[in-house]
Design an enzyme around this catalytic site. Structure first.
Site, PDB file in Angstrom:
ATOM      1  N   SER A  18       0.921  -1.338  -0.054  1.00  0.00           N
ATOM      2  CA  SER A  18      -0.003  -0.062  -0.084  1.00  0.00           C
ATOM      3  C   SER A  18       1.000   1.103   0.236  1.00  0.00           C
ATOM      4  O   SER A  18       2.119   1.072   0.426  1.00  0.00           O
ATOM      5  CB  SER A  18      -0.937  -0.056   1.250  1.00  0.00           C
ATOM      6  OG  SER A  18      -0.158  -0.127   2.537  1.00  0.00           O
ATOM      7  N   GLU A  20       1.184   5.616   0.573  1.00  0.00           N
ATOM      8  CA  GLU A  20       0.833   6.791   1.376  1.00  0.00           C
ATOM      9  C   GLU A  20       1.092   8.071   0.549  1.00  0.00           C
ATOM     10  O   GLU A  20       2.396   8.292   0.325  1.00  0.00           O
ATOM     11  CB  GLU A  20       1.198   7.009   2.881  1.00  0.00           C
ATOM     12  CG  GLU A  20       1.018   8.138   3.666  1.00  0.00           C
ATOM     13  CD  GLU A  20       1.269   7.898   5.007  1.00  0.00           C
ATOM     14  OE1 GLU A  20       0.845   7.266   5.693  1.00  0.00           O
ATOM     15  OE2 GLU A  20       2.261   8.826   5.496  1.00  0.00           O
ATOM     16  N   ASP A 112      -0.865  14.927  15.403  1.00  0.00           N
ATOM     17  CA  ASP A 112       0.168  16.060  15.688  1.00  0.00           C
ATOM     18  C   ASP A 112      -0.594  17.231  16.350  1.00  0.00           C
ATOM     19  O   ASP A 112      -1.547  17.784  15.708  1.00  0.00           O
ATOM     20  CB  ASP A 112       1.223  16.011  14.749  1.00  0.00           C
ATOM     21  CG  ASP A 112       1.993  15.031  14.507  1.00  0.00           C
ATOM     22  OD1 ASP A 112       2.163  13.859  15.252  1.00  0.00           O
ATOM     23  OD2 ASP A 112       2.390  14.687  13.354  1.00  0.00           O
ATOM     24  N   PHE A 223      13.318  14.676   9.855  1.00  0.00           N
ATOM     25  CA  PHE A 223      11.997  14.643  10.161  1.00  0.00           C
ATOM     26  C   PHE A 223      11.678  13.427  11.006  1.00  0.00           C
ATOM     27  O   PHE A 223      10.738  13.352  11.722  1.00  0.00           O
ATOM     28  CB  PHE A 223      11.277  14.343   8.798  1.00  0.00           C
ATOM     29  CG  PHE A 223      10.002  13.824   8.968  1.00  0.00           C
ATOM     30  CD1 PHE A 223       9.065  14.879   8.913  1.00  0.00           C
ATOM     31  CD2 PHE A 223       9.706  12.690   8.579  1.00  0.00           C
ATOM     32  CE1 PHE A 223       7.479  14.509   8.969  1.00  0.00           C
ATOM     33  CE2 PHE A 223       8.269  12.305   8.493  1.00  0.00           C
ATOM     34  CZ  PHE A 223       7.369  13.300   8.773  1.00  0.00           C
ATOM     35  N   HIS A 273       3.757  -1.221   3.812  1.00  0.00           N
ATOM     36  CA  HIS A 273       3.098   0.265   3.538  1.00  0.00           C
ATOM     37  C   HIS A 273       4.357   0.949   3.296  1.00  0.00           C
ATOM     38  O   HIS A 273       5.295   1.303   4.009  1.00  0.00           O
ATOM     39  CB  HIS A 273       2.358   0.755   4.817  1.00  0.00           C
ATOM     40  CG  HIS A 273       1.589   2.079   4.454  1.00  0.00           C
ATOM     41  ND1 HIS A 273       0.325   1.971   3.652  1.00  0.00           N
ATOM     42  CD2 HIS A 273       1.841   3.222   5.153  1.00  0.00           C
ATOM     43  CE1 HIS A 273       0.122   3.418   3.686  1.00  0.00           C
ATOM     44  NE2 HIS A 273       0.810   3.992   4.373  1.00  0.00           N
TER      45      HIS A 273
END
Length: 319
Positions: A18, A20, A112, A223, A273
């Site tokens: 999958s 994102e 967040d 990040f 993913h």
């Protein structure tokens, strides 16, 4: 080496995948996103998810991207949804409108803080207080919506302990979540130790590894470390000296990520993913190395304008 590579690839059982994406901010970014979607769609992912910004800041753009995926492709979209900065009724209305346009998969997250990772977090006084509460709210109103949630092989940075973190995951499963997608990790041992802990707590849903190719190592490291992910020294060394060599960085990043997935797959992990960062090149190359080939089944279907108008009309989420 030429003798071992075919054996490694031959042992792989074409894992399920999958992808994102994040909603674009500009027309140029939207063009780039759709080039990425059109490039990756023929790999027939199980689903594609679209993220929500901190504090729900990208809500309208997330909705627009989801509607376009529904209208112009045969992909199954999963909408990210957070419970930050919104009352329960407002979130319930978002879910209802997603359901109305055909979304049957939501990635339910606490979210967040509006100021980003590391800033103070507080819930809306009339909102869902936890992601488990959000899952429960979705499943009670729409039992036909599949709900995925997040999992943290290195523990959520705000959790007081690993046990507390896994108790939180158990609460989400008890509320109706049927899949957990992990925060990115680079040490496979962390994933397997986490899986042992999760299973020991009676959690039996799939724990899908989240894989992120490092397009730009320095940016990616900054990040992910803010979100609690450890970047091992051996990984940093592989990118050492490549700050001004983007082409070699891409080759190294694809090799590292493909190797990680291959090793996980050899130990029984069969679903992955990919955090694409809205770029197709590395993810497509990694999937190719895993034996995944394009099919014609998921090329864009390009809905008629009337279909898109109907979708976007019913997608007036702001009211």
């Amino acid at each position: 080496m030429s003798e071992t590579i075919p054996a490694t690839l031959g042992a792989l059982k074409h894992p399920a995948i999958s992808f994102e994406f994040f909603p674009p901010k500009t027309a140029e970014m939207e063009k780039s996103l759709w080039e990425t979607i059109n490039r990756l769609a023929p790999l027939t992912p199980n689903f594609v998810s679209v993220t929500y910004g901190a504090g729900g800041s990208t809500r309208e753009r997330t909705h627009s991207t989801i509607a376009r995926i529904l209208g112009e492709t045969e992909l199954l979209p999963a909408a990210h949804l957070t419970c930050v900065g919104a009352a329960r009724g407002e979130i319930d209305d978002v879910v209802a409108r997603y359901h109305e346009v055909g979304v049957r998969h939501i990635v339910a997250l606490r979210g967040d803080p509006p100021g980003g990772i590391g800033t103070p977090f507080s819930t809306h006084p009339d909102g869902y207080q936890t992601s488990a509460g959000l899952v429960d709210g979705i499943k009670k109103r729409f039992p036909d919506i599949e709900v995925s949630v997040s999992a943290y092989p290195e523990k959520h940075p705000e959790s007081p302990s690993f046990d507390a973190d896994i108790d939180g995951l158990k609460a989400k499963v008890d509320a109706g979540a049927t899949r957990a997608i992990t925060q990115v990790f680079f040490d496979n041992d962390l994933y397997f130790r986490y899986l042992d802990r999760v299973r020991a707590h009676g959690i039996d849903i799939p724990i899908v590894p989240g894989i992120m190719p490092m397009h730009n190592f320095k940016q990616a490291r900054a990040f992910v470390t803010r979100a609690g992910t450890t970047v091992p020294d051996w990984l940093a060394e592989k990118f050492d000296g490549l700050d001004d060599d983007a082409e070699t960085r891409k080759l190294v990043a694809a090799t590292v990520a493909a190797g990680q997935v291959q090793k996980l797959n050899k130990h029984g992990v069969d679903t992955f993913h990919f955090y694409t960062m809205n770029r197709a090149d590395l993810v497509f190359a990694i999937c190719h190395l895993l034996g995944i080939r394009p099919t014609s089944a998921h090329f864009p279907k390009f809905a008629r304008p009337s279909q898109l108008t109907a979708l976007r009309t019913s997608e007036s989420y702001g009211h």
